[in-house]
Design a protein around this motif. Sequence first.
Motif, PDB file in Angstrom:
ATOM      1  N   ASP A  89       0.824  -1.210   0.000  1.00  0.00           N
ATOM      2  CA  ASP A  89       0.000   0.000   0.000  1.00  0.00           C
ATOM      3  C   ASP A  89       0.863   1.267   0.000  1.00  0.00           C
ATOM      4  O   ASP A  89       0.326   2.379  -0.098  1.00  0.00           O
ATOM      5  CB  ASP A  89      -0.924   0.034   1.223  1.00  0.00           C
ATOM      6  CG  ASP A  89      -1.968  -1.060   1.189  1.00  0.00           C
ATOM      7  OD1 ASP A  89      -2.212  -1.678   2.248  1.00  0.00           O
ATOM      8  OD2 ASP A  89      -2.541  -1.305   0.110  1.00  0.00           O
ATOM      9  N   THR A  90       2.154   1.097   0.131  1.00  0.00           N
ATOM     10  CA  THR A  90       3.061   2.247   0.107  1.00  0.00           C
ATOM     11  C   THR A  90       2.953   2.980  -1.217  1.00  0.00           C
ATOM     12  O   THR A  90       3.114   2.383  -2.290  1.00  0.00           O
ATOM     13  CB  THR A  90       4.508   1.786   0.340  1.00  0.00           C
ATOM     14  OG1 THR A  90       4.611   1.239   1.654  1.00  0.00           O
ATOM     15  CG2 THR A  90       5.481   2.936   0.187  1.00  0.00           C
ATOM     16  N   ALA A  91       2.652   4.263  -1.150  1.00  0.00           N
ATOM     17  CA  ALA A  91       2.454   5.064  -2.354  1.00  0.00           C
ATOM     18  C   ALA A  91       2.177   6.509  -1.952  1.00  0.00           C
ATOM     19  O   ALA A  91       1.957   6.804  -0.769  1.00  0.00           O
ATOM     20  CB  ALA A  91       1.278   4.532  -3.167  1.00  0.00           C
ATOM     21  N   VAL A  92       2.174   7.361  -2.940  1.00  0.00           N
ATOM     22  CA  VAL A  92       1.635   8.706  -2.750  1.00  0.00           C
ATOM     23  C   VAL A  92       0.146   8.638  -3.080  1.00  0.00           C
ATOM     24  O   VAL A  92      -0.228   8.133  -4.147  1.00  0.00           O
ATOM     25  CB  VAL A  92       2.333   9.748  -3.645  1.00  0.00           C
ATOM     26  CG1 VAL A  92       1.699  11.124  -3.445  1.00  0.00           C
ATOM     27  CG2 VAL A  92       3.823   9.795  -3.331  1.00  0.00           C
ATOM     28  N   TYR A  93      -0.670   9.116  -2.170  1.00  0.00           N
ATOM     29  CA  TYR A  93      -2.116   9.063  -2.338  1.00  0.00           C
ATOM     30  C   TYR A  93      -2.633  10.450  -2.728  1.00  0.00           C
ATOM     31  O   TYR A  93      -2.277  11.463  -2.100  1.00  0.00           O
ATOM     32  CB  TYR A  93      -2.778   8.597  -1.044  1.00  0.00           C
ATOM     33  CG  TYR A  93      -2.636   7.118  -0.836  1.00  0.00           C
ATOM     34  CD1 TYR A  93      -1.400   6.550  -0.507  1.00  0.00           C
ATOM     35  CD2 TYR A  93      -3.720   6.261  -0.984  1.00  0.00           C
ATOM     36  CE1 TYR A  93      -1.256   5.183  -0.350  1.00  0.00           C
ATOM     37  CE2 TYR A  93      -3.586   4.888  -0.806  1.00  0.00           C
ATOM     38  CZ  TYR A  93      -2.361   4.361  -0.494  1.00  0.00           C
ATOM     39  OH  TYR A  93      -2.221   3.003  -0.334  1.00  0.00           O
ATOM     40  N   TYR A  94      -3.470  10.456  -3.763  1.00  0.00           N
ATOM     41  CA  TYR A  94      -3.982  11.696  -4.322  1.00  0.00           C
ATOM     42  C   TYR A  94      -5.509  11.750  -4.232  1.00  0.00           C
ATOM     43  O   TYR A  94      -6.192  10.766  -4.520  1.00  0.00           O
ATOM     44  CB  TYR A  94      -3.600  11.826  -5.796  1.00  0.00           C
ATOM     45  CG  TYR A  94      -2.124  11.894  -6.058  1.00  0.00           C
ATOM     46  CD1 TYR A  94      -1.386  10.742  -6.273  1.00  0.00           C
ATOM     47  CD2 TYR A  94      -1.470  13.122  -6.101  1.00  0.00           C
ATOM     48  CE1 TYR A  94      -0.025  10.796  -6.530  1.00  0.00           C
ATOM     49  CE2 TYR A  94      -0.106  13.186  -6.354  1.00  0.00           C
ATOM     50  CZ  TYR A  94       0.599  12.022  -6.568  1.00  0.00           C
ATOM     51  OH  TYR A  94       1.946  12.082  -6.819  1.00  0.00           O
ATOM     52  N   SER A  99     -11.569  15.950 -12.169  1.00  0.00           N
ATOM     53  CA  SER A  99     -10.290  16.097 -12.866  1.00  0.00           C
ATOM     54  C   SER A  99      -9.363  17.131 -12.242  1.00  0.00           C
ATOM     55  O   SER A  99      -8.328  17.449 -12.819  1.00  0.00           O
ATOM     56  CB  SER A  99     -10.491  16.430 -14.358  1.00  0.00           C
ATOM     57  OG  SER A  99     -11.215  15.420 -15.004  1.00  0.00           O
ATOM     58  N   TYR A 100      -9.685  17.626 -11.071  1.00  0.00           N
ATOM     59  CA  TYR A 100      -8.761  18.424 -10.281  1.00  0.00           C
ATOM     60  C   TYR A 100      -8.036  17.470  -9.323  1.00  0.00           C
ATOM     61  O   TYR A 100      -8.630  16.512  -8.830  1.00  0.00           O
ATOM     62  CB  TYR A 100      -9.488  19.497  -9.473  1.00  0.00           C
ATOM     63  CG  TYR A 100     -10.112  20.580 -10.315  1.00  0.00           C
ATOM     64  CD1 TYR A 100     -11.455  20.513 -10.655  1.00  0.00           C
ATOM     65  CD2 TYR A 100      -9.364  21.664 -10.764  1.00  0.00           C
ATOM     66  CE1 TYR A 100     -12.048  21.511 -11.422  1.00  0.00           C
ATOM     67  CE2 TYR A 100      -9.947  22.661 -11.535  1.00  0.00           C
ATOM     68  CZ  TYR A 100     -11.281  22.574 -11.861  1.00  0.00           C
ATOM     69  OH  TYR A 100     -11.858  23.564 -12.620  1.00  0.00           O
ATOM     70  N   TRP A 101      -6.750  17.783  -9.075  1.00  0.00           N
ATOM     71  CA  TRP A 101      -5.938  16.895  -8.249  1.00  0.00           C
ATOM     72  C   TRP A 101      -5.271  17.661  -7.119  1.00  0.00           C
ATOM     73  O   TRP A 101      -4.891  18.825  -7.276  1.00  0.00           O
ATOM     74  CB  TRP A 101      -4.840  16.253  -9.110  1.00  0.00           C
ATOM     75  CG  TRP A 101      -5.360  15.327 -10.139  1.00  0.00           C
ATOM     76  CD1 TRP A 101      -5.843  15.649 -11.378  1.00  0.00           C
ATOM     77  CD2 TRP A 101      -5.483  13.902 -10.027  1.00  0.00           C
ATOM     78  NE1 TRP A 101      -6.245  14.520 -12.040  1.00  0.00           N
ATOM     79  CE2 TRP A 101      -6.038  13.432 -11.242  1.00  0.00           C
ATOM     80  CE3 TRP A 101      -5.173  12.980  -9.029  1.00  0.00           C
ATOM     81  CZ2 TRP A 101      -6.291  12.068 -11.470  1.00  0.00           C
ATOM     82  CZ3 TRP A 101      -5.425  11.641  -9.277  1.00  0.00           C
ATOM     83  CH2 TRP A 101      -5.971  11.193 -10.475  1.00  0.00           C
ATOM     84  N   GLY A 102      -5.127  16.967  -5.984  1.00  0.00           N
ATOM     85  CA  GLY A 102      -4.316  17.510  -4.916  1.00  0.00           C
ATOM     86  C   GLY A 102      -2.851  17.221  -5.163  1.00  0.00           C
ATOM     87  O   GLY A 102      -2.476  16.591  -6.165  1.00  0.00           O
ATOM     88  N   GLN A 103      -2.022  17.639  -4.212  1.00  0.00           N
ATOM     89  CA  GLN A 103      -0.574  17.490  -4.374  1.00  0.00           C
ATOM     90  C   GLN A 103      -0.090  16.110  -3.911  1.00  0.00           C
ATOM     91  O   GLN A 103       1.042  15.736  -4.201  1.00  0.00           O
ATOM     92  CB  GLN A 103       0.155  18.590  -3.596  1.00  0.00           C
ATOM     93  CG  GLN A 103       0.349  18.335  -2.110  1.00  0.00           C
ATOM     94  CD  GLN A 103      -0.934  18.424  -1.301  1.00  0.00           C
ATOM     95  OE1 GLN A 103      -1.970  18.916  -1.776  1.00  0.00           O
ATOM     96  NE2 GLN A 103      -0.868  17.975  -0.048  1.00  0.00           N
ATOM     97  N   GLY A 104      -0.935  15.403  -3.198  1.00  0.00           N
ATOM     98  CA  GLY A 104      -0.586  14.062  -2.756  1.00  0.00           C
ATOM     99  C   GLY A 104      -0.041  14.024  -1.347  1.00  0.00           C
ATOM    100  O   GLY A 104       0.509  15.019  -0.850  1.00  0.00           O
ATOM    101  N   THR A 105      -0.191  12.876  -0.703  1.00  0.00           N
ATOM    102  CA  THR A 105       0.358  12.659   0.630  1.00  0.00           C
ATOM    103  C   THR A 105       0.986  11.262   0.660  1.00  0.00           C
ATOM    104  O   THR A 105       0.401  10.304   0.161  1.00  0.00           O
ATOM    105  CB  THR A 105      -0.715  12.834   1.714  1.00  0.00           C
ATOM    106  OG1 THR A 105      -0.115  12.730   3.015  1.00  0.00           O
ATOM    107  CG2 THR A 105      -1.834  11.809   1.600  1.00  0.00           C
ATOM    108  N   GLN A 106       2.161  11.175   1.231  1.00  0.00           N
ATOM    109  CA  GLN A 106       2.920   9.933   1.223  1.00  0.00           C
ATOM    110  C   GLN A 106       2.447   8.991   2.322  1.00  0.00           C
ATOM    111  O   GLN A 106       2.327   9.389   3.483  1.00  0.00           O
ATOM    112  CB  GLN A 106       4.404  10.215   1.412  1.00  0.00           C
ATOM    113  CG  GLN A 106       5.281   8.981   1.509  1.00  0.00           C
ATOM    114  CD  GLN A 106       5.417   8.244   0.187  1.00  0.00           C
ATOM    115  OE1 GLN A 106       5.661   8.855  -0.851  1.00  0.00           O
ATOM    116  NE2 GLN A 106       5.250   6.919   0.206  1.00  0.00           N
ATOM    117  N   VAL A 107       2.202   7.758   1.936  1.00  0.00           N
ATOM    118  CA  VAL A 107       1.901   6.692   2.892  1.00  0.00           C
ATOM    119  C   VAL A 107       2.984   5.629   2.738  1.00  0.00           C
ATOM    120  O   VAL A 107       3.202   5.119   1.631  1.00  0.00           O
ATOM    121  CB  VAL A 107       0.513   6.083   2.642  1.00  0.00           C
ATOM    122  CG1 VAL A 107       0.307   4.855   3.525  1.00  0.00           C
ATOM    123  CG2 VAL A 107      -0.573   7.114   2.896  1.00  0.00           C
ATOM    124  N   THR A 108       3.638   5.310   3.825  1.00  0.00           N
ATOM    125  CA  THR A 108       4.679   4.292   3.822  1.00  0.00           C
ATOM    126  C   THR A 108       4.344   3.246   4.861  1.00  0.00           C
ATOM    127  O   THR A 108       4.117   3.568   6.025  1.00  0.00           O
ATOM    128  CB  THR A 108       6.054   4.896   4.114  1.00  0.00           C
ATOM    129  OG1 THR A 108       6.341   5.922   3.164  1.00  0.00           O
ATOM    130  CG2 THR A 108       7.139   3.833   4.042  1.00  0.00           C
TER     131      THR A 108
END
Length: 111
Positions: A89-94, A99-108
Amino acid sequence: QVQLVESGGGLVQPGESLRLSCAASGSSFKWYDMAWHRQAPGKQRELVARITFAGSTNYADFVKGRFTITRDNAKNTLDLQMTNLKPEDTAVYYCEANSYWGQGTQVTVSS
């Protein structure tokens, strides 16, 4: 115009839980279908879960039974409750809306 800001990412151990939040600006939020996507290193971005403006949900097979997507139209927020997290599940989550996107948050997820 919609602006999306994710929060809640971090480092957790396998089996633990994490809750992501997405704060949205814009008066049309309640009419948008919204979704969480993720992108792992070296992989394409993939859909994790989607929720319609009416509240109907669908999930990718790899998170069914573990993740829950919810929205609060009064607060303009979209959440993703993640349980029983796995290293994969490790990834950057958006967060995504119309069709608008956030900057993402890292999940490790790592022991």
